[in-house]
Design an enzyme around this catalytic site. Sequence first.
Site, PDB file in Angstrom:
ATOM      1  N   LYS A 187       0.868  -1.183   0.000  1.00 52.40           N
ATOM      2  CA  LYS A 187       0.000   0.000   0.000  1.00 52.40           C
ATOM      3  C   LYS A 187       0.905   1.232   0.000  1.00 52.40           C
ATOM      4  O   LYS A 187       1.944   1.247   0.680  1.00 52.40           O
ATOM      5  CB  LYS A 187      -0.868  -0.017   1.256  1.00 52.40           C
ATOM      6  CG  LYS A 187      -1.839   1.148   1.370  1.00 52.40           C
ATOM      7  CD  LYS A 187      -2.701   0.995   2.624  1.00 52.40           C
ATOM      8  CE  LYS A 187      -3.741   2.078   2.764  1.00 52.40           C
ATOM      9  NZ  LYS A 187      -4.572   1.905   3.975  1.00 52.40           N
TER      10      LYS A 187
ATOM     11  N   SER B 242      -9.453   1.716   3.248  1.00 51.28           N
ATOM     12  CA  SER B 242      -8.677   2.510   2.336  1.00 51.28           C
ATOM     13  C   SER B 242      -7.658   1.720   1.519  1.00 51.28           C
ATOM     14  O   SER B 242      -7.157   2.216   0.524  1.00 51.28           O
ATOM     15  CB  SER B 242      -7.943   3.599   3.129  1.00 51.28           C
ATOM     16  OG  SER B 242      -7.051   3.006   4.062  1.00 51.28           O
TER      17      SER B 242
ATOM     18  N   SER C  59      -9.392  -0.750   7.391  1.00 47.92           N
ATOM     19  CA  SER C  59      -8.915  -0.600   6.011  1.00 47.92           C
ATOM     20  C   SER C  59      -8.283  -1.823   5.386  1.00 47.92           C
ATOM     21  O   SER C  59      -8.005  -1.817   4.190  1.00 47.92           O
ATOM     22  CB  SER C  59      -7.922   0.545   5.924  1.00 47.92           C
ATOM     23  OG  SER C  59      -8.636   1.739   5.806  1.00 47.92           O
TER      24      SER C  59
END
Length: 478
Positions: free
Chosen positions: A77, A152, A176
């Site tokens: 990420k 996210s 997330s």
Amino acid sequence: MFSYTSIKEYHSFLATNPDGCLLAVKHYLAAIEEKKHLNAFLEVFADEALQRATDLDKQRNDGLPLGRLHGVVVSLKDVICYKGHVVTAASKILDKFESVYSATAVERLLAEGAIIIGRNNCDEFAMGSSSENSAFGIVKNAADTERVPGGSSGGSAVAVQADLTMISLGSDTGGSVRQPADFCGIIGMKPTYGRISRYGLIAYASSFDQIGIFGKNLTDVAIALEVMSGEDNFDSTASPKPVEQYAAHATKEPSGKRIAYFKQVLDHPGIDPEIKVATENYIQTLKAKGFIVDAINFDWLDYIVPTYYILTTAEASSNLSRFDGVRYGHRHTEGIDDLNEMYKQSRSKGFGKEVQRRILLGSFVLSAGYFDAYFTKAQQVRRLLSDNTTKIFQEYDAIISPTVPSPAFKLGEKSDDSVAMYLADIYTVYANLVGIPAISLPLFKHSNGMPFGLQLMTNHFDEELLFALSNSFIAANE
Ligand code: GLN
């Protein structure tokens, strides 16, 4: 043709394929290119990954010792630092910013032979539940490109879902990792707060943030956790507790079978009826398999989302103050001859709307006149939840719930309604508020074709039980 099922099978494939790592990397590079429209990757480290694969193949062919993640392809990420590589937190304010060091988690992956293939798109500064807040375009769910992948860590989830990598890392401050895993039909795990070092993870809310793992099977996730966990001189909140044999437990019988679920969670008016029924039916299945499953009261369900958003925005407003146009990334200077104006313009132009909203909200709840009414109150609720959690785990080994009250929603469906978006986190924020480990298991399918999951939580540092229970839970569903 290369195909992937698990680290274990991949390693047996490598044993008879001298150029196996290279084949794997080429396969993923082609797949990433082919699935570009999903926008799961912000950058692919193609040449570097090919070179690393060649080196690893040589290492194996030379009979040298191999790491536990030998040749395993991983994506990160875009909030996790990797030395010499750009990291932006999907924000314009960090556009082209290059990491000067690697996160401890990344160092540990590399030390065990992993190949980092690229960085994944996400909500800006990990703030969001749909991956629509990225400054570099939205991410699409591979199961239905009209729908969000969750957030996210949406790009990391889609990367695993669409077979663009073997495993990926996300960050989980309020769900997330688990929420996009639920929306994408894969496994997403958030360890106990303090299990994996946060050094090199761009901070959103420091007392909540944990690096989490996406994978297609339990053992893969457990191996990655074993590799990344443990004490770290660079993060005093990383626990010195010994790292246990998570992977071994991912195939073992659980040592505890007393499961609780919160009555109010399944009775919540916002829950999708099919998710409610699937979870209720599944509870019956567990009972038939010899588990004790009890409904217990949880009177604070309506308080946990507000508590989470007060505390995380407060922490974010402080953490994000470092992005001032001077120390990092984007600086706005055009027509400006005043320092304060430069800060203002850099931050106004550099941060997206949602990040600005949260900085404002966080500054508000910390401001002199409102501190006690909001911040102190929220801290009190957090303490109450924590004390209550201790009590629950005196009687039960684990807590279950749906991961999210609804399946993946349509792109744009909630982007104009922050409160509706925040409520998507209602079942996941609890684990972060109290710091316990949690996993989303892809057990169910909605009549609209989308997958959804079951969330399982155990006590602090009881990841062994989390994996053992997950193993029986997946088996119970088969
Ligand atoms: N959706 C939650 C938020 O926007 C969770 C984010 C996260 O876990 N990073 O805060």
